[in-house]
Every structure is written in structure tokens, then in C-alpha cells.
Design a protein around this motif. Structure first.
Motif, PDB file in Angstrom:
ATOM      1  N   ARG A   1      15.745  15.020 -12.125  1.00 48.43           N
ATOM      2  CA  ARG A   1      14.620  14.345 -11.472  1.00 48.43           C
ATOM      3  C   ARG A   1      14.479  12.910 -11.966  1.00 48.43           C
ATOM      4  O   ARG A   1      14.215  11.992 -11.180  1.00 48.43           O
ATOM      5  CB  ARG A   1      13.329  15.122 -11.731  1.00 48.43           C
ATOM      6  CG  ARG A   1      13.253  16.459 -11.011  1.00 48.43           C
ATOM      7  CD  ARG A   1      11.897  17.116 -11.206  1.00 48.43           C
ATOM      8  NE  ARG A   1      11.842  18.417 -10.568  1.00 48.43           N
ATOM      9  CZ  ARG A   1      11.632  18.612  -9.263  1.00 48.43           C
ATOM     10  NH1 ARG A   1      11.443  17.572  -8.470  1.00 48.43           N
ATOM     11  NH2 ARG A   1      11.602  19.823  -8.748  1.00 48.43           N
ATOM     12  N   LEU A   2      14.662  12.710 -13.279  1.00 48.49           N
ATOM     13  CA  LEU A   2      14.552  11.362 -13.830  1.00 48.49           C
ATOM     14  C   LEU A   2      15.650  10.465 -13.276  1.00 48.49           C
ATOM     15  O   LEU A   2      15.401   9.295 -12.947  1.00 48.49           O
ATOM     16  CB  LEU A   2      14.638  11.410 -15.360  1.00 48.49           C
ATOM     17  CG  LEU A   2      14.441  10.071 -16.075  1.00 48.49           C
ATOM     18  CD1 LEU A   2      13.046   9.499 -15.813  1.00 48.49           C
ATOM     19  CD2 LEU A   2      14.680  10.229 -17.580  1.00 48.49           C
ATOM     20  N   LEU A   3      16.859  11.005 -13.145  1.00 52.41           N
ATOM     21  CA  LEU A   3      17.968  10.219 -12.589  1.00 52.41           C
ATOM     22  C   LEU A   3      17.643   9.779 -11.162  1.00 52.41           C
ATOM     23  O   LEU A   3      17.824   8.607 -10.803  1.00 52.41           O
ATOM     24  CB  LEU A   3      19.257  11.040 -12.602  1.00 52.41           C
ATOM     25  CG  LEU A   3      20.476  10.381 -11.950  1.00 52.41           C
ATOM     26  CD1 LEU A   3      20.839   9.072 -12.646  1.00 52.41           C
ATOM     27  CD2 LEU A   3      21.671  11.345 -11.959  1.00 52.41           C
ATOM     28  N   PHE A   4      17.155  10.693 -10.339  1.00 50.33           N
ATOM     29  CA  PHE A   4      16.820  10.346  -8.956  1.00 50.33           C
ATOM     30  C   PHE A   4      15.662   9.359  -8.905  1.00 50.33           C
ATOM     31  O   PHE A   4      15.638   8.465  -8.050  1.00 50.33           O
ATOM     32  CB  PHE A   4      16.495  11.614  -8.155  1.00 50.33           C
ATOM     33  CG  PHE A   4      17.706  12.267  -7.549  1.00 50.33           C
ATOM     34  CD1 PHE A   4      17.978  12.153  -6.195  1.00 50.33           C
ATOM     35  CD2 PHE A   4      18.595  12.978  -8.339  1.00 50.33           C
ATOM     36  CE1 PHE A   4      19.104  12.739  -5.633  1.00 50.33           C
ATOM     37  CE2 PHE A   4      19.729  13.572  -7.797  1.00 50.33           C
ATOM     38  CZ  PHE A   4      19.990  13.451  -6.441  1.00 50.33           C
ATOM     39  N   GLN A   5      14.715   9.502  -9.818  1.00 46.55           N
ATOM     40  CA  GLN A   5      13.595   8.570  -9.864  1.00 46.55           C
ATOM     41  C   GLN A   5      14.070   7.158 -10.185  1.00 46.55           C
ATOM     42  O   GLN A   5      13.683   6.179  -9.522  1.00 46.55           O
ATOM     43  CB  GLN A   5      12.594   9.010 -10.932  1.00 46.55           C
ATOM     44  CG  GLN A   5      11.486   7.983 -11.198  1.00 46.55           C
ATOM     45  CD  GLN A   5      10.545   8.432 -12.298  1.00 46.55           C
ATOM     46  OE1 GLN A   5       9.715   9.313 -12.073  1.00 46.55           O
ATOM     47  NE2 GLN A   5      10.650   7.837 -13.486  1.00 46.55           N
ATOM     48  N   GLU A   6      14.932   7.030 -11.199  1.00 50.16           N
ATOM     49  CA  GLU A   6      15.409   5.710 -11.592  1.00 50.16           C
ATOM     50  C   GLU A   6      16.344   5.116 -10.540  1.00 50.16           C
ATOM     51  O   GLU A   6      16.406   3.897 -10.375  1.00 50.16           O
ATOM     52  CB  GLU A   6      16.106   5.789 -12.961  1.00 50.16           C
ATOM     53  CG  GLU A   6      15.169   6.208 -14.091  1.00 50.16           C
ATOM     54  CD  GLU A   6      13.898   5.372 -14.146  1.00 50.16           C
ATOM     55  OE1 GLU A   6      14.020   4.123 -14.263  1.00 50.16           O
ATOM     56  OE2 GLU A   6      12.787   5.943 -14.060  1.00 50.16           O
ATOM     57  N   CYS A   7      17.059   5.965  -9.814  1.00 49.23           N
ATOM     58  CA  CYS A   7      17.889   5.477  -8.703  1.00 49.23           C
ATOM     59  C   CYS A   7      16.994   4.919  -7.599  1.00 49.23           C
ATOM     60  O   CYS A   7      17.288   3.871  -7.020  1.00 49.23           O
ATOM     61  CB  CYS A   7      18.759   6.607  -8.166  1.00 49.23           C
ATOM     62  SG  CYS A   7      20.180   7.001  -9.224  1.00 49.23           S
ATOM     63  N   PHE A   8      15.898   5.630  -7.319  1.00 48.66           N
ATOM     64  CA  PHE A   8      14.932   5.156  -6.320  1.00 48.66           C
ATOM     65  C   PHE A   8      14.426   3.769  -6.704  1.00 48.66           C
ATOM     66  O   PHE A   8      14.356   2.862  -5.873  1.00 48.66           O
ATOM     67  CB  PHE A   8      13.769   6.135  -6.217  1.00 48.66           C
ATOM     68  CG  PHE A   8      12.671   5.694  -5.277  1.00 48.66           C
ATOM     69  CD1 PHE A   8      12.689   6.034  -3.941  1.00 48.66           C
ATOM     70  CD2 PHE A   8      11.612   4.915  -5.742  1.00 48.66           C
ATOM     71  CE1 PHE A   8      11.679   5.624  -3.076  1.00 48.66           C
ATOM     72  CE2 PHE A   8      10.603   4.489  -4.898  1.00 48.66           C
ATOM     73  CZ  PHE A   8      10.636   4.850  -3.558  1.00 48.66           C
ATOM     74  N   LYS A   9      14.063   3.598  -7.975  1.00 52.16           N
ATOM     75  CA  LYS A   9      13.542   2.318  -8.440  1.00 52.16           C
ATOM     76  C   LYS A   9      14.597   1.216  -8.341  1.00 52.16           C
ATOM     77  O   LYS A   9      14.259   0.042  -8.183  1.00 52.16           O
ATOM     78  CB  LYS A   9      13.063   2.444  -9.889  1.00 52.16           C
ATOM     79  CG  LYS A   9      11.820   3.310 -10.046  1.00 52.16           C
ATOM     80  CD  LYS A   9      11.407   3.420 -11.504  1.00 52.16           C
ATOM     81  CE  LYS A   9      10.151   4.253 -11.671  1.00 52.16           C
ATOM     82  NZ  LYS A   9       9.758   4.379 -13.110  1.00 52.16           N
ATOM     83  N   ALA A  10      15.871   1.606  -8.430  1.00 53.83           N
ATOM     84  CA  ALA A  10      16.963   0.639  -8.334  1.00 53.83           C
ATOM     85  C   ALA A  10      17.384   0.392  -6.890  1.00 53.83           C
ATOM     86  O   ALA A  10      18.339  -0.345  -6.628  1.00 53.83           O
ATOM     87  CB  ALA A  10      18.162   1.125  -9.150  1.00 53.83           C
TER      88      ALA A  10
END
Length: 224
Positions: free
Chosen positions: A23-32
Motif C-alpha cells: 500500500r505504501l509503494l502504491f501511495q508513493e507512486c501516486f504522489k510521484a
């Protein structure tokens, strides 16, 4: 029993550390700005691992795995793919996701050690059961897609309350519960969200914020 030819894409099947890391990986990808990625596989039984390992060796097809001892069967690994307009395994996108993963302490199948070992697997990510969220990060309400029809969504509570006007949702109202179940069931049928979301609602484990997040996703997909 699940067939060895069936792919599990539910991150709820992962161990808690892997669920949080994913979930954290997908969240940080979203922010990027990387929103067109989705899960293609999470948990994999040993029988399915053997089945996949045989492909390209004793069974027709291209080789898709290099090992019989995958962390997928330990519920600590997940695979992703890329949605349109890029190709399914667009190297540039996977490299960007991989770079973000390594910053988070997540092992990536395209990192130097894997390349050196000749086991490059860019769509693959995994963690140890002892993985902890790095300092300075906070996990929000992120919606992790399980198919190419969806995009990663990050629900910001304050923004949600201002912009989304939900009906007077009363969880204790049988009529409202039935209406909500039908709404989500249709979204499952349309392939917009996972069936597990409907089960969470029926089991009473879905929070209001999560329901709003699903509402946003469904409406956005249907309005396109």
C-alpha cells in the motif's frame, strides 16, 4: 481449493508487513504521478509455483519464474503491471516504481543484486516479515488496483469531506445497506473493484472513509 491456473490478486492474502509495504509503494507512486499500475499476483501456492516453474521447461511457453522457492508462497511478495497508454511491462515505468520501492526498503526484482544474479524480474516486489515503514512516511487511504481498468487513488479525508457529498448514509439502515451492497456488487461485476470490497461491507469491516474512497473510484471510472 483454488486452481493452480488461477491468479490471486488480493493484497489481503499477504502478511501484514507485505500489505502495508504494498500500500505504501502504491501511495508513493501516486504522489510521484504514477497512477496506471495494478496488482497482477499476490499469494501463490507451492503447487501453482511448481506449475509456473514448469512453463518453458517441461511445459510449453516462455519461462516466467526462476525459482521453486518464491516469496509469493510465503505471502510476502506481489507482482504488478502497467496500464495504458504504456505497454503491460513498460520498463521505464517499472524502473521508476522500482526506484521508489528501494527507497522504502522494499526488495525489487530489477535491483542491481538481482540483475547481477541473472534473475531480473522487474514486475516483482517483496519484503521480509520484519519490514517496517521507514521513518518520515505515513500511510493514507490508498486504493490499490487489481486490474488495468482502475488507477491508483489516494483518499485525503479533509478533501473528501469538502468535495464529495454523500447521501445521509446510515450504516444501521437496512435499506441503505442493501442499496450500498447493490452499488458495490455492480462495480464488482463491471470489473472496477475487487469482490473482497463487497465482502468487507457485508462483514461490517469497511470504514466510512474507505466506502467513500470506493465511491470516488467507481464514479470516476463510470464517468470516463
Amino acid at each position: 481449493m483454488t486452481s493452480i491456473t488461477t491468479t490471486c490478486r488480493d493484497i489481503a492474502e499477504l502478511l501484514p508487513a507485505a500489505q502495508t509495504a504494498c500500500r505504501l509503494l502504491f501511495q508513493e507512486c501516486f504522489k510521484a504521478g504514477i497512477k496506471n499500475i495494478f496488482i497482477t499476483e499476490t499469494y501463490r501456492s507451492q503447487e501453482r509455483q511448481k506449475y509456473l516453474y514448469a512453463q518453458g521447461r517441461t511445459r510449453p511457453g516462455q519461462i516466467v519464474t526462476w525459482t521453486l522457492d518464491s516469496n509469493h508462497k510465503s505471502r510476502l511478495a506481489w507482482d504488478i503491471a502497467v496500464g495504458t497508454p504504456q505497454s503491460l511491462y513498460d520498463v521505464a515505468t517499472l524502473n521508476k516504481v522500482g526506484a521508489i520501492a528501494m527507497r522504502l526498503g522494499i526488495t525489487w526484482g530489477g535491483q542491481p543484486s538481482w540483475v547481477k544474479a541473472g534473475a531480473v524480474d522487474r514486475p516483482h516486489f517483496e519484503v521480509k516479515s520484519s519490514w517496517k515503514m521507514p521513518a518520515g512516511y505515513k500511510l493514507g487511504q490508498v486504493i490499490v488496483p487489481s486490474n488495468s481498468k482502475m488507477q491508483v487513488q489516494l483518499v485525503v479525508e479533509d478533501k473528501t469531506k469538502e468535495e464529495i457529498k454523500m447521501p445521509n448514509w446510515n450504516p444501521g439502515s437496512p435499506a441503505m445497506k442493501t442499496e450500498t451492497e447493490n452499488f458495490i456488487a455492480q462495480a464488482v461485476k463491471d470489473g472496477i473493484i475487487q469482490e473482497s470490497h463487497l465482502k468487507d461491507l457485508q462483514n461490517g469491516t469497511m470504514t466510512t472513509d474507505r466506502l467513500i474512497g470506493l465511491f470516488i473510484t467507481i464514479q470516476q471510472r463510470r464517468n470516463k
